[in-house]
Write an enzyme that holds these catalytic residues in place. Structure first.
Site, short mmCIF file in Angstrom:
data_model
loop_
_atom_site.label_atom_id
_atom_site.label_comp_id
_atom_site.label_asym_id
_atom_site.label_seq_id
_atom_site.Cartn_x
_atom_site.Cartn_y
_atom_site.Cartn_z
N VAL A 1 0.91 -1.15 0.00
CA VAL A 1 0.00 0.00 0.00
C VAL A 1 0.96 1.20 0.00
O VAL A 1 1.52 1.56 1.03
CB VAL A 1 -0.95 -0.01 1.22
CG1 VAL A 1 -1.82 1.23 1.21
CG2 VAL A 1 -1.81 -1.28 1.21
N PRO A 2 1.19 1.79 -1.18
CA PRO A 2 2.38 2.62 -1.42
C PRO A 2 2.36 4.04 -0.85
O PRO A 2 2.34 5.03 -1.59
CB PRO A 2 2.47 2.64 -2.94
CG PRO A 2 1.05 2.55 -3.38
CD PRO A 2 0.38 1.63 -2.38
N CYS A 3 2.43 4.15 0.46
CA CYS A 3 2.49 5.48 1.07
C CYS A 3 3.79 6.20 0.73
O CYS A 3 3.86 7.43 0.84
CB CYS A 3 2.28 5.39 2.58
SG CYS A 3 3.34 4.24 3.43
N HIS A 4 4.80 5.46 0.27
CA HIS A 4 6.06 6.11 -0.12
C HIS A 4 5.87 7.00 -1.36
O HIS A 4 6.71 7.85 -1.62
CB HIS A 4 7.16 5.06 -0.37
CG HIS A 4 6.86 4.11 -1.48
ND1 HIS A 4 6.06 2.99 -1.30
CD2 HIS A 4 7.23 4.09 -2.78
CE1 HIS A 4 5.97 2.32 -2.44
NE2 HIS A 4 6.67 2.98 -3.36
N ARG A 5 4.78 6.84 -2.07
CA ARG A 5 4.53 7.63 -3.28
C ARG A 5 3.87 8.98 -2.97
O ARG A 5 3.60 9.75 -3.90
CB ARG A 5 3.66 6.84 -4.25
CG ARG A 5 4.35 5.60 -4.78
CD ARG A 5 3.50 4.84 -5.76
NE ARG A 5 4.11 3.55 -6.06
CZ ARG A 5 3.45 2.47 -6.41
NH1 ARG A 5 2.13 2.51 -6.54
NH2 ARG A 5 4.09 1.34 -6.64
#
Length: 179
Positions: free
Chosen positions: A141-145
Site C-alpha cells: 500500500v504505497p504510502c512512499h509515493r
C-alpha cells in the site's frame, strides 16, 4: 522519524521476516490476507516488538509466501503492482486513505493535498498525513509515493532514506547497497 506503534495485532496473525534491499521486513498475515508489512524500526517501540513477538512464526503460509515472492519481484524491477488479499485494520477514514494510496501508479507520486482532496477536501491534509503514517502495509500500500505539495519527501515509516530509495527504484535509478 516518528515510529509507528502497533500495540496489538489482529487475532489469528502470524509472521515471517524477509530480507530485502531496504532491510528486514516483517510480513504479518491472517489466515486469508496480508495484514502488515513492518520495518525493523517499527520494532524499536517495545509495544510493537512485544505484539510481533507474541505471534507465531509462519514457516509455511500461502499469503506470506506470495507476499514475499511479489516483494522480491518488485525489488528486482519485475513487478509494478501487487495482487494480494489485504486486510487493513483502522478507522473508516484510515482505510479510505489507504485505499486512495492504492490508486497512485507505480513510478508516480501524489501530494498529501491531492489525496486529501480525493477524500473530501484540502482541509483534511493533516488527517491524511496521520493516516498514511499509520499505514500497516508499507510498500504494497504505497504510502512512499505521497510527497509534499512542493515535491519534498516527508515522513515515512521506514525513514526518508528508504522512501527515496523506493522512489528511485520505481524511477529505474536505485543503487545498491541501500545504506
Amino acid at each position: 522519524m516518528k515510529t509507528r506503534i502497533f500495540k496489538k495485532l489482529p487475532d489469528g496473525s502470524s509472521y515471517r521476516v524477509i530480507q530485502s534491499p531496504v532491510g528486514p521486513l516483517y510480513l504479518i498475515a491472517g489466515p486469508h490476507a496480508l495484514r502488515a508489512v513492518l520495518w525493523e524500526c517499527d520494532l524499536e517501540k517495545p509495544e510493537t516488538k512485544a505484539a510481533v513477538a507474541a505471534l507465531p512464526v509462519a514457516t509455511e503460509h500461502a499469503v506470506i509466501d506470495e507476499a514475499a515472492k511479489q516483494l522480491k519481484e518488485y525489488f528486482t524491477g519485475k513487478r509494478k503492482s501487487f495482487d494480494l488479499p489485504l486486510e487493513m485494520h483502522g478507522t473508516d477514514f484510515q482505510r479510505a486513505a489507504w485505499q486512495a494510496l492504492l490508486t497512485v501508479p507505480y513510478g508516480e507520486t501524489a501530494s498529501y493535498e491531492a489525496q486529501a482532496i480525493k477524500l473530501g477536501g484540502r482541509e483534511k491534509v493533516r488527517a491524511v498525513g496521520t493516516a498514511n503514517g499509520m499505514n500497516p502495509i508499507s510498500i504494497i500500500v504505497p504510502c512512499h509515493r505521497v510527497v509534499g505539495k512542493d515535491g519534498s519527501l516527508t515522513g515515512f515509516g521506514g525513514g526518508l532514506e528508504a522512501k527515496r530509495w523506493l522512489l528511485d527504484l520505481e524511477a529505474g535509478v536505485a543503487q545498491l547497497p541501500f545504506r
